[in-house]
Design an enzyme around this catalytic site. Structure first.
Site, PDB file in Angstrom:
ATOM      1  N   ALA A 404       1.049  -1.381  -0.316  1.00 47.77           N
ATOM      2  CA  ALA A 404      -0.237   0.174  -0.076  1.00 47.77           C
ATOM      3  C   ALA A 404       0.579   1.101  -0.469  1.00 47.77           C
ATOM      4  O   ALA A 404       1.668   1.461   1.314  1.00 47.77           O
ATOM      5  CB  ALA A 404      -1.309  -0.050   1.029  1.00 47.77           C
ATOM      6  N   CYS A 405       0.669   1.987  -1.136  1.00 45.35           N
ATOM      7  CA  CYS A 405       1.143   3.551  -1.158  1.00 45.35           C
ATOM      8  C   CYS A 405      -0.144   4.852  -0.946  1.00 45.35           C
ATOM      9  O   CYS A 405      -1.206   4.107  -0.573  1.00 45.35           O
ATOM     10  CB  CYS A 405       2.016   3.416  -1.914  1.00 45.35           C
ATOM     11  SG  CYS A 405       1.610   3.960  -3.611  1.00 45.35           S
TER      12      CYS A 405
END
Length: 487
Positions: A404-405
C-alpha cells in the site's frame, strides 16, 4: 512530536487527494490526447471529434473525481451521492470544477454515511431497498441544489483567486522558485498534496484557455532525480553506487520518482541538488514557453513527451536535460566533498540488521548524529522488534499480501512485482497485490508499506500483520518474508 503530527496529517491529506485523482488519470490522459489531436491547432484537426473536448473537461472529469471522492468515504453509495453533488457545482460555475469535485465528492459521501448511521438500523425488514434508493436520491438532490446556489460560486471564486496567484507568479518570473518547496515536499511524500491538490486543477483550466500549462511540468520533471542517480552511479560508494544505474532507468523511463528518495534521505545536503535542478528546469520551461496538455503520470520521460503539444518538444527536453545536468553537478560536488567514512543507506541498514536481527520499522534513516543517535535507534528497534513478533502471522494463515502507498499505483506496484517474482522462484502460491492506503481490503493478512505510512495502514486494518520498509525496491524484508513462508 508536533512537527511529526503535522507532517503525518499533510501526508494523509495528500494521500486522500491522490486517491481521488490517480484512479482517474487515464481519463485525463484520454482528454489530453483528444485535445492534442483534434482541436483546430492539433496534430490532425477534426471538427466532429473535437466536440468531445468540452464535455469531457466540464462534466466527465469532475464527475469521475466526485464519484471517487465519495467512494473513498463511503463506498459506492457515497460515490453515487458524490457524483450528484458534483453536478451541482458544475452547473453553479462557469469553469471546470475540479476543485469543487474534490470538495463535494467527499463531503457528500460523509453526509450519506451520517444519514445511514442515524436511520439505517431503524428501517423495517423489507423496506431496505426503498430506504437506500430514496435516502440517497433525496440527500443528493438537496446537496446538488445547495451546490448550485452557494458552493459552486464560492468554489469558482476561490479557484479564480488561486489561478490569479499562479498567473501573478508566472508573470513575475518567480515560478522557478516554487521548486524550493516542491522538491523537498516530494522527498517527504507530500508531492500528491501539492501536485493533485493545487497544480493539476489549475493546470487543466489553463489548458482550456491556452492549450497547455507549465504547471504540469513542475512536479513531473524527471530531470532532478535522474541527476541525483547519475551522480551516485559515478561518485557513490557501496550499494548506492551499484544500485543507482538500475534506479535511474526505473525513475527516468518508468516514472517511479520514489526510487531516488532514499538516496537523498541518507544525505540531506542533496536536497540542494534537486532544488537546483528543479529551479533551473522550470526556468528553461519558462524561457521557451513550454507546457503540457495534461497530467504526465507517472513522471516518466515517455509520459512527459506524450503530453507535449506541437512546438514544445525542444523547450520540454531542454528543461529536463538542464535540470538533470544541474542536479548532477551539485550532487557530484556534494558526494565528492563528503567525508570518506560516510555510509550509504543500504550499508547502514545492513549493519543495523546485523545488530538487531531484523530491520526496525521506524529506525532512523540517516544515522548521522554519532553514538548517541545509534544508541537511541538501538533501543527503539529492540522495542519494535518485540512488538513485531506478537503480530507476526503463521505461514498457514497467510492468503493475501497487500502493498500500500498513497495512490496504490506507483512504488507499491513495483514492490508487489518484486515480491511476486521472489514468491514465484520459491514456489509460494500466495496472492500479492497493491492498492492505496485508503483501499486496503479487510481480508489482507499482511500489509507492506513505507515506514512513513505504516501508522495509517495500522489504523485502516489493525488486525493485519504490518511490515515497514524504507525502500519499496530494495528491502531485505522481502527475502525474510520469502524464507519464512517457505518454511
Amino acid at each position: 512530536m508536533a512537527e511529526k503530527g503535522f507532517r503525518t496529517s499533510v501526508q494523509r491529506f495528500g494521500g486522500f487527494l491522490s486517491g481521488m485523482i490517480m484512479p482517474n488519470i487515464g481519463a485525463f490522459i484520454a482528454w489530453g490526447i483528444i485535445t492534442a489531436l483534434f482541436i483546430p491547432d492539433g496534430w490532425i484537426p477534426n471538427e466532429q471529434l473535437a466536440t468531445l473536448v468540452d464535455p469531457m473537461i466540464n462534466y466527465l472529469l469532475p464527475l469521475l473525481i466526485g464519484y471517487t471522492g465519495g467512494q473513498l468515504i463511503y463506498d459506492k453509495r457515497g460515490g453515487v451521492v458524490g457524483a450528484i453533488a458534483t453536478m451541482g457545482v458544475i452547473v453553479g460555475a462557469d469553469i471546470p470544477m475540479f476543485l469543487g469535485a474534490m470538495i463535494m465528492g467527499p463531503l457528500a459521501g460523509f453526509l450519506m454515511k451520517k444519514v445511514d448511521d442515524l436511520f439505517q438500523d431503524k428501517i423495517r425488514s423489507g423496506f431496505e431497498m426503498l430506504y437506500n434508493n430514496f435516502s440517497a436520491g433525496i440527500l443528493g438532490a438537496l446537496i446538488a441544489g445547495i451546490a448550485v446556489k452557494l458552493i459552486g460560486p464560492v468554489v469558482e471564486g476561490l479557484n479564480n483567486v488561486l489561478a490569479a496567484g499562479v498567473e501573478f507568479i508566472i508573470d513575475a518570473g518567480l515560478l522557478p522558485l516554487a521548486n524550493i518547496i516542491i522538491e523537498p515536499a516530494k522527498i517527504l511524500f507530500l508531492n500528491n498534496a501539492i501536485n493533485h491538490g493545487i497544480l493539476s486543477p489549475i493546470g487543466v483550466e489553463q489548458v482550456t484557455e491556452a492549450g497547455k500549462s507549465i504547471l504540469f511540468l513542475l512536479e513531473a520533471n524527471p530531470g532532478p532525480g535522474l541527476g541525483i542517480l547519475l551522480a551516485f552511479a559515478i561518485f557513490g560508494q557501496g550499494t548506492s553506487k551499484s544500485s543507482a544505474p538500475g534506479a535511474a532507468i526505473i525513475q527516468f523511463l518508468g516514472g517511479i520518482h520514489e526510487i531516488y528518495f532514499p538516496y537523498i534521505l541518507m544525505k540531506p545536503a542533496l536536497l540542494l541538488a534537486v532544488i537546483g535542478g528543479g529551479v533551473s528546469g522550470v526556468f528553461m520551461f519558462s524561457l521557451f514557453d513550454a507546457g503540457l496538455i495534461a497530467t504526465a503520470s507517472p513522471g516518466s520521460i515517455f509520459a512527459v513527451l506524450a503530453m507535449t503539444p506541437q512546438g514544445n518538444y525542444f523547450g520540454v527536453l531542454a528543461g529536463v536535460i538542464v535540470a538533470a545536468a544541474v542536479s548532477f553537478l551539485i550532487a557530484a560536488l556534494i558526494l565528492k566533498t563528503s567525508k570518506s567514512d560516510d555510509r550509504d543507506l543500504s550499508d547502514a541498514t545492513d549493519e543495523m540488521e546485523s545488530m538487531k536481527g531484523k530491520e526496525s520499522s521506524v529506525s532512523g534513516t540517516l544515522k548521522q548524529d554519532g553514538a548517541d543517535k545509534a544508541a537511541e535507534n538501538e533501543k527503539t528497534g529492540e522495542q519494535e522488534k518485540t512488538a513485531e513478533r506478537t503480530d507476526e502471522k503463521s505461514a498457514e494463515s497467510i492468503n493475501k499480501i497487500i502493498f500500500a502507498c498513497d495512490a496504490g499505483m506507483g512504488s507499491s506496484a513495483m514492490g508487489a512485482s518484486l515480491l511476486k517474482n521472489k514468491f514465484k522462484k520459491a514456489n509460494i502460491d500466495i496472492d500479492v497485490s497493491n492498492t492505496a492506503i485508503k483501499a486496503i481490503p479487510d481480508d489482507a493478512d499482511i500489509v507492506i508499506t513505507h515506514k512513513d505510512l505504516t501508522d495509517q495502514a495500522k489504523e485502516k486494518l489493525p488486525a493485519a500483520e504490518h511490515i515497514s520498509v524504507e525502500n519499496f525496491l530494495n528491502s531485505p524484508r522481502y527475502d525474510e518474508l520469502t524464507e519464512r513462508l517457505k518454511q
